[in-house]
Design an enzyme around this catalytic site. Structure first.
Site, mmCIF file in Angstrom:
data_model
loop_
_atom_site.group_PDB
_atom_site.id
_atom_site.type_symbol
_atom_site.label_atom_id
_atom_site.label_comp_id
_atom_site.label_asym_id
_atom_site.label_seq_id
_atom_site.Cartn_x
_atom_site.Cartn_y
_atom_site.Cartn_z
ATOM 1 N N ARG A 121 -11.764 19.679 -18.433
ATOM 2 C CA ARG A 121 -12.907 19.644 -17.395
ATOM 3 C C ARG A 121 -12.078 19.639 -15.981
ATOM 4 O O ARG A 121 -11.364 19.089 -15.746
ATOM 5 C CB ARG A 121 -13.533 18.245 -17.845
ATOM 6 C CG ARG A 121 -14.042 18.141 -19.080
ATOM 7 C CD ARG A 121 -14.717 16.745 -19.318
ATOM 8 N NE ARG A 121 -15.264 16.522 -20.391
ATOM 9 C CZ ARG A 121 -14.707 15.587 -21.374
ATOM 10 N NH1 ARG A 121 -13.690 14.590 -20.859
ATOM 11 N NH2 ARG A 121 -15.273 15.092 -22.604
ATOM 12 N N LYS A 168 -10.646 -9.420 -5.364
ATOM 13 C CA LYS A 168 -9.149 -9.498 -5.235
ATOM 14 C C LYS A 168 -8.675 -10.629 -6.247
ATOM 15 O O LYS A 168 -9.132 -11.805 -5.595
ATOM 16 C CB LYS A 168 -8.616 -9.581 -4.016
ATOM 17 C CG LYS A 168 -7.118 -9.563 -3.904
ATOM 18 C CD LYS A 168 -6.558 -9.728 -2.509
ATOM 19 C CE LYS A 168 -5.085 -9.834 -2.655
ATOM 20 N NZ LYS A 168 -4.432 -10.322 -1.624
ATOM 21 N N GLY A 185 3.298 -13.696 3.094
ATOM 22 C CA GLY A 185 3.290 -14.241 4.680
ATOM 23 C C GLY A 185 4.889 -14.231 5.101
ATOM 24 O O GLY A 185 5.091 -14.706 6.327
ATOM 25 N N GLY A 235 4.052 -9.417 2.216
ATOM 26 C CA GLY A 235 5.405 -9.185 2.570
ATOM 27 C C GLY A 235 5.664 -8.120 3.656
ATOM 28 O O GLY A 235 6.883 -8.513 4.287
ATOM 29 N N ASN A 280 -2.171 -8.224 6.135
ATOM 30 C CA ASN A 280 -2.923 -9.484 6.908
ATOM 31 C C ASN A 280 -1.824 -10.334 8.014
ATOM 32 O O ASN A 280 -1.960 -10.230 9.102
ATOM 33 C CB ASN A 280 -3.378 -10.321 5.985
ATOM 34 C CG ASN A 280 -4.201 -11.489 6.826
ATOM 35 O OD1 ASN A 280 -5.314 -10.906 7.644
ATOM 36 N ND2 ASN A 280 -3.698 -12.687 6.649
ATOM 37 N N ASN A 312 -20.367 16.781 -16.672
ATOM 38 C CA ASN A 312 -21.589 17.328 -16.757
ATOM 39 C C ASN A 312 -21.862 18.745 -16.651
ATOM 40 O O ASN A 312 -23.013 19.254 -16.401
ATOM 41 C CB ASN A 312 -22.233 16.463 -15.712
ATOM 42 C CG ASN A 312 -22.525 14.897 -15.957
ATOM 43 O OD1 ASN A 312 -23.104 14.600 -16.845
ATOM 44 N ND2 ASN A 312 -21.911 14.169 -15.247
ATOM 45 N N GLU A 345 -25.459 7.978 -19.436
ATOM 46 C CA GLU A 345 -24.267 7.760 -18.624
ATOM 47 C C GLU A 345 -24.658 7.022 -17.461
ATOM 48 O O GLU A 345 -23.458 6.665 -16.693
ATOM 49 C CB GLU A 345 -23.867 9.379 -18.467
ATOM 50 C CG GLU A 345 -23.314 10.205 -19.093
ATOM 51 C CD GLU A 345 -22.358 11.133 -18.586
ATOM 52 O OE1 GLU A 345 -21.443 10.650 -17.724
ATOM 53 O OE2 GLU A 345 -22.037 12.233 -19.546
ATOM 54 N N GLY A 403 -22.258 18.839 -25.877
ATOM 55 C CA GLY A 403 -23.347 19.219 -25.246
ATOM 56 C C GLY A 403 -24.661 18.158 -25.179
ATOM 57 O O GLY A 403 -25.798 18.292 -25.345
#
Length: 656
Positions: free
Chosen positions: A302, A497, A558, A585, A606, A329, A52, A45
């Protein structure tokens, strides 16, 4: 004109909407499958948009508006029923255990808004204001405009009020399906037969996804209460305490402690692990409750959406309105939801705020990227073939509360030129690009002008700590990366990262250094994406310390060797409660698709793009492979058999 409306869901949201509609002159029926199972019972309640620290602007506005409605709304309900809702504008106290830069947790040194103040209390002040707090509490925030209501009392009052104004309540009715024709709901199939109405409202919370493909999932919350000993002269805890992953709410003769948040479907019951975590956190915050007798355990479900925001407003059918997905909420948003939905249905007057909570934000969108920068002969008429949206529901990717549509991340290194990198980023349709902080800072070869080369209003920067050999180095570089993102206009970017790689030959990450750095960076408020060996135990430990993702390698950086750690990656995916990014990889699109088919949430690719003779074409191929692999994972593959099974039928064939 009097209309007839059916509301599916008898929790506080459904009941409040029913009362509002009935008071405006409509005939309303509420179907309730199980009143005791509603999310209301997984709540304490608290009316706490400030405590929050809700960061989404639209959600914050919605919550503030609803909190402002509470005094008059509860007073009217109490006048209708002569029962007390337990509404108290008591404010909420949010203690913190350590300084986190600036004043207190999150480094917030001033109010969220002039209209919704927050005040920092130092250690002496907070312990004076509320006696009995844990010795580790170094200060805290006081949110004077937050409040509380007795959620169980409110549910009882709403049900009584609905009966008193003439809402028809039908308990034990389970809606099994919507009957739809020409974008209209023409009836609902229930366990009591087909029932028809002029308009329908879906307010069935965590069960909404059983009726329509909207991304609402149950999130179990466990709670308990402890009884305040009878010999205690005064209520010892006078303030609602809102801690990290714990809250304690004082009531007349007991304290409510909550709540876990578990993605376990509709798995019922309290568990020793859940209750133990709650008690440990509560005792740390308010130690004397360790001697209080336990009064009760309970749980509820919830309704959570991928972005943890509700789904409100119109639907794909003209006479069906959504009011679901309120997650944590629901109690707070009950009065404003009732008012907005009633206005929408009866006056056809959608509030502008509803646009931010429309279900369409989760719909699958086909690619609309810039045409691929490669030789047009590779494609029919020099254009991409249009791909129609597929009939499959997927949720967006959410990392540290930020939503992304693309599941492919790319990098900026190893390209022959800045122009090739720019073309490849566009062709990949990615939304996250990782950048080596050290190389940008030092303007290493290939990285000159990198900060200016991309449109950072459209691309989310992922600073990385490449080149760091120790945890200490990585922490320092991560801090530089955060400042670099701010300079490029991403003020709220706290992503990093994390790479800690002392091994210069095989470039394998250091598990101990990575864990040490991750723990510190999480404490400093970073969203940490750690690059690791495919070690399931390390991945789980990193998740437990608060990392936003884990990034297991497929094979050495790589190398282009492809998926060499498949078995371990599968274990990591199975056990993870956070996104899993397969990194390093992958050398070909087929390997990218295979990684996604395993259930990976994201890929970071990449070298395979940058080192291709045609990087932009390879970037596009990796994008398509990522999408294909994800769709295949969602669709599910056919069973593998030890024997043949003909595709053509064996019956009804032409015979001579």
């Amino acid at each position: 004109m009097t209309s007839e409306i059916v509301i599916i869901g008898g929790g506080v949201i459904g009941l409040a909407i029913a009362i509002e509609l009935k008071l405006r002159g409509t005939n309303v029926t509420v179907f309730c499958r199980d009143f005791q199972a509603a999310a209301t019972h997984a709540a304490a309640g608290m009316l706490a948009p400030d405590a929050e620290n809700i960061t989404n602007e639209a959600m914050r506005s919605l919550c503030w508006r609803s909190r402002a409605l509470y005094p008059d709304w509860t007073r009217k309900l109490e006048e209708l029923t002569s029962f007390n809702t337990g509404y108290r504008p008591c404010g909420i106290l949010a203690p913190v255990f350590e300084e986190a830069g600036g004043q207190g947790a999150g480094g917030r040194g001033e109010s969220l808004s002039p209209s919704s103040p927050a005040y920092w209390l130092n250690k002496e002040a907070i312990h004076q204001y509320q006696a009995g707090l844990g010795a580790e509490v170094v200060g805290g925030w006081w949110y004077p405009e937050d409040a509380q209501v007795d959620n169980k009392a409110l549910a009882h009052v709403l049900r009584t009020a609905a009966e008193s104004v003439g809402v028809e309540l039908k308990d034990g009715i389970t809606v099994e399906a919507f009957l739809q024709q020409q974008e209209q709901v023409v009836g609902v199939q229930t366990n009591a037969g087909i029932i028809r109405a002029a308009h329908y409202v879906l307010a069935s919370g965590a069960w909404s996804n059983e009726l329509l493909p909207i991304p609402v999932r149950p999130r179990k919350g466990q709670m308990l209460s402890v009884r305040i000993p009878e010999f205690t002269p005064d209520l010892p805890l006078k303030r609602v305490l809102f801690g990290q992953n714990i809250y304690i709410v004082p009531r007349r003769d007991h304290l409510i402690i909550g709540a876990t948040s578990e993605d376990v479907g509709f798995t019922p019951n309290n568990t020793p692990d859940g209750i133990q975590k709650l008690l440990q956190a509560a005792i740390r915050l308010y130690p004397q409750l360790k001697d209080y007798p336990i009064q009760e355990f309970w749980w509820g479900f919830r309704p959570a959406t991928p972005d943890e925001l509700p789904i409100l407003g119109t639907s794909h059918c003209q006479n069906l309105t959504f009011a679901t997905g309120h997650y944590r909420n629901g109690i707070l948003l009950t009065p404003v939801t009732a008012a907005l939905i009633a206005d929408l249905i009866l006056e056809q007057k959608p509030d502008p705020l509803l646009a931010d909570f429309h279900y369409s934000r989760f719909q699958f969108q086909p690619s609309t990227s810039t045409p691929m920068l490669t030789h047009s002969a590779n494609f029919s008429n020099g254009h991409h073939t249009a791909i129609s949206p597929l009939p499959i529901q997927d949720s967006p990717l959410i990392i540290a509360g930020k939503t992304f549509q693309s599941r492919l991340m790319t990098g900026t290194g190893k390209y022959r030129s800045i122009e090739e990198m720019q073309q490849s980023v566009i062709a990949s349709d990615c939304q996250i690009v990782t950048v080596a902080v050290r190389r940008v800072q030092t303007k290493a070869p290939g990285h000159e002008g990198l900060a200016e080369a991309l449109d950072w209003t459209k691309i989310w920067m992922l600073p990385n700590t490449a080149g760091c050999q120790t945890a200490e180095e990585a922490i320092r570089v991560a801090r530089l990366g955060r400042e670099m993102a701010k300079l490029l206009g991403q003020e709220d970017n706290n992503f990093v990262k994390l790479e800690v790689i002392p091994d210069l030959k095989y470039l394998l990450p250091d598990p101990i250094g990575t864990l040490q750095a991750a723990e510190q960076l999480v404490k400093e408020g970073f969203a940490v994406l750690p690059y690791i060996n495919a070690d399931p135990m390390l991945a789980k430990r990193l998740e437990e310390v608060g990392c936003a993702t884990v990034m297991p390698l497929a094979s050495p950086i790589g190398s282009g060797q492809g998926l060499k750690t498949t078995a371990n990656i599968q274990i990591i995916i199975e056990n993870a409660g956070i996104p899993v990014v397969v990194d390093a990889g992958i050398g070909s699109p087929s390997e990218a698709a295979q990684a996604m088919e395993l259930g990976a949430d994201v890929l970071l690719i990449n070298s395979a793009i940058a080192l291709s003779p045609n990087p932009a074409a390879m970037a596009r191929a990796m994008n398509l492979a990522t999408v294909a692999g994800r769709l295949a994972y969602l669709a599910g593959r056919m069973p593998i058999k030890d024997y043949a099974s003909p595709s053509s039928p064996l019956t009804g064939t032409i015979t001579s």
